[in-house]
Design an enzyme around this catalytic site. Structure first.
Site, PDB file in Angstrom:
ATOM      1  N   HIS A  96     -71.573 -19.961  51.500  1.00  0.00           N
ATOM      2  CA  HIS A  96     -72.175 -19.114  52.535  1.00  0.00           C
ATOM      3  C   HIS A  96     -72.088 -17.637  52.140  1.00  0.00           C
ATOM      4  CE1 HIS A  96     -72.991 -17.807  56.751  1.00  0.00           C
ATOM      5  NE2 HIS A  96     -72.178 -16.819  56.411  1.00  0.00           N
ATOM      6  N   GLU A  97     -70.915 -17.211  51.713  1.00  0.00           N
ATOM      7  CA  GLU A  97     -70.729 -15.798  51.355  1.00  0.00           C
ATOM      8  C   GLU A  97     -71.567 -15.415  50.133  1.00  0.00           C
ATOM      9  OE1 GLU A  97     -69.207 -13.430  53.091  1.00  0.00           O
ATOM     10  OE2 GLU A  97     -68.940 -14.964  54.605  1.00  0.00           O
ATOM     11  N   HIS A 100     -75.140 -14.757  51.092  1.00  0.00           N
ATOM     12  CA  HIS A 100     -75.421 -13.396  51.571  1.00  0.00           C
ATOM     13  C   HIS A 100     -75.740 -12.475  50.386  1.00  0.00           C
ATOM     14  CE1 HIS A 100     -74.629 -13.587  55.849  1.00  0.00           C
ATOM     15  NE2 HIS A 100     -73.374 -13.996  55.714  1.00  0.00           N
ATOM     16  N   GLU A 161     -77.451 -15.023  58.944  1.00  0.00           N
ATOM     17  CA  GLU A 161     -76.493 -16.133  59.003  1.00  0.00           C
ATOM     18  C   GLU A 161     -77.145 -17.463  58.686  1.00  0.00           C
ATOM     19  OE1 GLU A 161     -73.113 -16.294  59.295  1.00  0.00           O
ATOM     20  OE2 GLU A 161     -73.633 -14.281  58.713  1.00  0.00           O
TER      21      GLU A 161
HETATM   22 ZN   LIG Z   1     -72.202 -14.884  57.055  1.00  0.00          ZN
END
Ligand SMILES: [Zn+2]
Length: 239
Positions: A96-97, A100, A161
């Site tokens: 997830h990170e 980004h 997100e």
């Molecule tokens: Zn996030």
């Protein structure tokens, strides 16, 4: 709207990471470092871009948090290892990170801050502020990179997100991790948020409940990618 380029973002990420390393305690646990590096390397080895070696560091910090920065940097707090119960759950957060970073969300946030702080002439000042604690813009620059430092917290937008969730799920699956474990991970994060010390991750991220449904809908697409990766020999065994 992007007012900063990839090279400037990489510079910001590298400088900010150096600052975090100076200000926060690095974990000396060889097992924690080996475990986190194993999971992170498995993820970064399947990225469509930014291939190469990422610097991975574990910070001695009880708050459940992780971050990735442009310039190939990944930081994980030891507290996250209590919420992410296995390698697949840890891969969910790291994926997830990294999502980004690959989707350039930091560049968008830095650009927004340049506008908020007074226009395009602020770009150089903002880039220079990352990693420079003496700069009045330091906290804002770090926050724009996703680091909730010095009391400045910028939440990621719902759009960012969702995008990071889906990219992360894709990366973890291609690395051979089990994408189904993303659901219990966010459930654990939710449960931890009701405890005495809510995960720091949640100060910059929306509630886990809102994302679980989207992930569940995506798992039928991600699971075959994981099967394929394992058939090709990608079977991470991080512990
Ligand atoms: Zn996030």
């Amino acid at each position: 709207m992007m007012l900063v380029g990839d090279a400037e973002m990489d510079k910001m990420g590298v400088e900010a990471f150096e600052q975090v390393k100076k200000e926060q305690k690095l974990s000396k646990s060889s097992s924690a470092n080996a475990y986190v590096t194993c999971v992170a390397n498995a993820i970064t080895s399947v990225l469509p871009e930014n291939a190469g070696v990422w610097e991975v560091r574990v910070f001695e910090d009880e708050t459940a948090n992780a971050f990735a920065l442009p310039g190939r940097k990944i930081g994980v707090h030891t507290g996250l290892l209590k919420v992410a119960k296995n390698q697949d759950q840890l891969a969910t957060v790291i994926g997830h990170e990294v999502g980004h970073v690959i989707a350039r969300h930091g560049a968008e946030r830095v650009s927004n801050q340049i506008v908020v702080q007074g226009g395009a002439q602020m770009a150089a000042a903002m880039v220079g502020a990352a990693g420079n604690p003496a700069s009045p813009l330091n906290g804002i620059a770090l926050a724009a990179l996703g680091l909730g430092a010095q009391g400045v917290v910028l939440k990621y937008s719902r759009t960012h997100e969702s995008e990071a969730d889906l990219l992360g799920l894709d990366y973890m699956a291609r690395a051979g991790f089990d994408p189904r474990e993303s659901i219990p991970l966010w459930q654990n994060m939710e449960a931890a948020s009701e405890g005495a010390r809510p995960p720091e991750f949640l100060s910059t991220h929306p509630s886990p409940a809102t994302r679980i449904k989207d992930l569940q809908a995506r798992i039928p697409q991600a699971a075959p990618l994981a099967d394929q990766a394992r058939a090709q020999g990608r079977r991470p065994r991080c512990r």
